[in-house]
Design an enzyme around this catalytic site. Structure first.
Site: not given
Ligand code: ADP
Length: 483
Positions: A180, A255, A289, A386
């Site tokens: 994904k 991570e 990160c 962050e």
């Molecule tokens: P950032 O804030 O740096 O965008 P995220 O943690 O939101 O970091 O995003 C990292 C990945 O996690 C992306 O692929 C995003 O689509 C996915 N993501 C965001 N929300 C969720 C969730 N509730 N469950 C699983 N994956 C998620």
């Protein structure tokens, strides 16, 4: 979110399709704000189809039944194919993510190399054998088995490379996969998946579901037939994954975020330290990160170091990543741009001085000047939280113990760096900082064998090396009676 003609960016059981709902959304070039193409907005029903596909491929041993030399050859072939398409992939990476093209080339090359490194493990994954109790009545050994169906959730800050860092060990371990990508950067992941298919990975072994994290990522975390999640992203989302994964006790590799401290002692070599410190925070516009975002410099070197750091940062060429001269591109999106600017304002409001930068660059695109905040109060938000942007918060210190305490006074523990010409001080500080990676007189170099991950709220587990591979496996103990 639009519906209609759709976008065939979902790969389920070897077939590229639109989202079940027909929904799709544009992928935006952060340097121009233009649309690069449409991405399917998958939902829980698409996730369910992908999980069923991956489960069937796993249960039928479509991947593992291929003799191991052939499996290794397929991973090496993926590396070759990535390299053959490297120019096109690098440009596509710049257009989606905004990073400078030289950096994009390096990340594509690194992604290819991940398949060689982990391909080299195939056929070398062994259990152990040993005695059982006293005497020779039993024989015992362990088997290393793939954990099963693995969901790989990738962020937008190094989309192609980070997808490779997860996919290569997952395949090497024998898992089947649902990949994904982040919603902002899905298109190059589609190209990677097409390469993996062309190299001969059987249908169903790799599935791809694009869409929103809160929908697709969440559905993967909730799904009872996903055995493992390998996630790179924010600490907030990591926490959500822990909660969602409780349903079936998914194995989790997380991570997560960081607020990596950089400690500079009076005896440091400024010519070596200053460019490394700037590179450690401004690389990828601070969207890494492990960015070294907190600088603690000893009082005797502080002013000279800050002058050198501000000078280098102010001269960085900021622009469209496709321009070969660019050293720093935009941040990923309007949302991220607004977030970073709000942080800069908060730093100033809390008493930090702007040594350089602090403003928007240009009228369009999400460009922010490389920003150095000096004399930031130790408890300011810019020091504690962050930012994920090109912002370094610096402060002087007198007592090294104080600096180490500050370095560790964080909920994060991903990385850190120390600059000094004293061998013993370097190693003392490296041991004292509670973080998964410490650099001495440098920032950023890693290799595939150096495990990467965090202490504290920076995550669970390590990626890379034998530990990274092990995270995609279960260990089975077998005990046989001999007589
Ligand atoms: P950032 O804030 O740096 O965008 P995220 O943690 O939101 O970091 O995003 C990292 C990945 O996690 C992306 O692929 C995003 O689509 C996915 N993501 C965001 N929300 C969720 C969730 N509730 N469950 C699983 N994956 C998620």
């Amino acid at each position: 979110m639009a519906t209609g003609a759709g976008a065939e960016t979902l790969l389920i059981d070897g077939i590229w399709r639109n989202a079940h709902s027909g929904g799709h959304f544009p992928s935006i070039d952060p340097a121009t704000g233009d649309s690069l193409g449409e991405v399917a907005a998958g939902d829980a029903s698409d996730v369910d189809a992908a999980v069923r596909s991956a489960r069937a491929a796993f249960d039928e041993r479509r991947w593992l039944s291929i003799p191991y030399p052939q499996r290794a050859k397929i991973l090496f072939d993926i590396a070759d194919r990535i390299e053959a398409a490297a120019d096109e992939l690098a440009v596509a990476e710049v257009r989606e993510n905004g990073m400078p093209v030289a950096m994009a080339r390096a990340t594509i090359a690194n992604g290819a190399q991940a398949f060689r490194y982990f391909g080299g493990w195939i056929g070398k994954i062994h259990g152990q054998t040993g005695e059982i109790g006293a005497g020779d009545a039993f024989h015992g050994f362990t088997l290393k088995e793939p954990v099963g169906v693995a969901a790989l959730i990738v962020p937008w800050n190094g989309p192609f490379m980070l997808a490779c860092h997860k996919l290569a060990p997952a395949l090497a371990a024998g898992c089947t996969v649902i990949l994904k990508p982040a919603e902002d950067t899905s298109l190059n992941t589609i190209r990677l998946a097409r390469i993996v298919e062309a190299a001969g990975v059987p249908a169903g072994v790799l599935n791809v579901i694009t869409g929103l994290g809160s929908v697709v990522g969440q559905a993967l975390a909730d799904h009872p037939d996903v055995d493992k999640i390998s996630f790179t992203g924010s600490t907030a989302t990591g926490r959500r994954l822990i909660e969602a994964s409780a349903g079936n006790f998914k194995r989790l590799s997380l991570e997560l975020g960081g607020k990596s401290p950089v400690i500079v002692l009076d005896d440091a070599d400024i010519d070596m330290a200053a460019p490394a410190i700037v590179g450690g925070i401004m690389s990828n516009s601070g969207q890494a990160c492990h960015s070294g975002s907190r600088l603690y410099a000893q009082r005797g070197i502080y002013d000279r170091l800050m002058a050198a750091v501000a000078d280098i940062a102010s001269k960085l060429v900021v622009g469209n990543g496709l321009d070969e001269a660019t050293q720093m591109g935009p941040v990923i999106s309007q949302v991220q741009f607004d977030r970073v600017m709000t942080y800069i304002d908060s730093g100033v409001a809390e008493g930090a001085e702007v040594a350089t930068g602090g403003r928007r660059r240009g009228g369009s695109g999400f460009f922010i000047e490389p920003t150095i905040l000096s004399h930031a109060p130790a408890d300011a938000r810019v020091v504690r939280e962050e930012i994920f942007g090109p912002v370094l918060s610096a402060m002087p210190f007198d007592d090294l113990d104080w600096a180490i305490r500050q370095a560790n006074a964080s909920r994060y523990g991903l990385a850190g760096a120390v600059y000094t010409t004293s061998l013993s001080k370097a190693h003392q500080v490296a041991r004292a900082i509670r973080a998964g990676t410490i650099w001495i007189n440098t920032h950023r170099p890693t290799d595939f064998w150096t495990p990467f991950g965090g202490y504290k709220e920076s995550g669970w587990g390590r990626e890379g090396g034998a530990e990274g591979l092990d995270a995609f496996m279960e260990t089975k103990s077998v005990i046989a009676r001999l007589h």
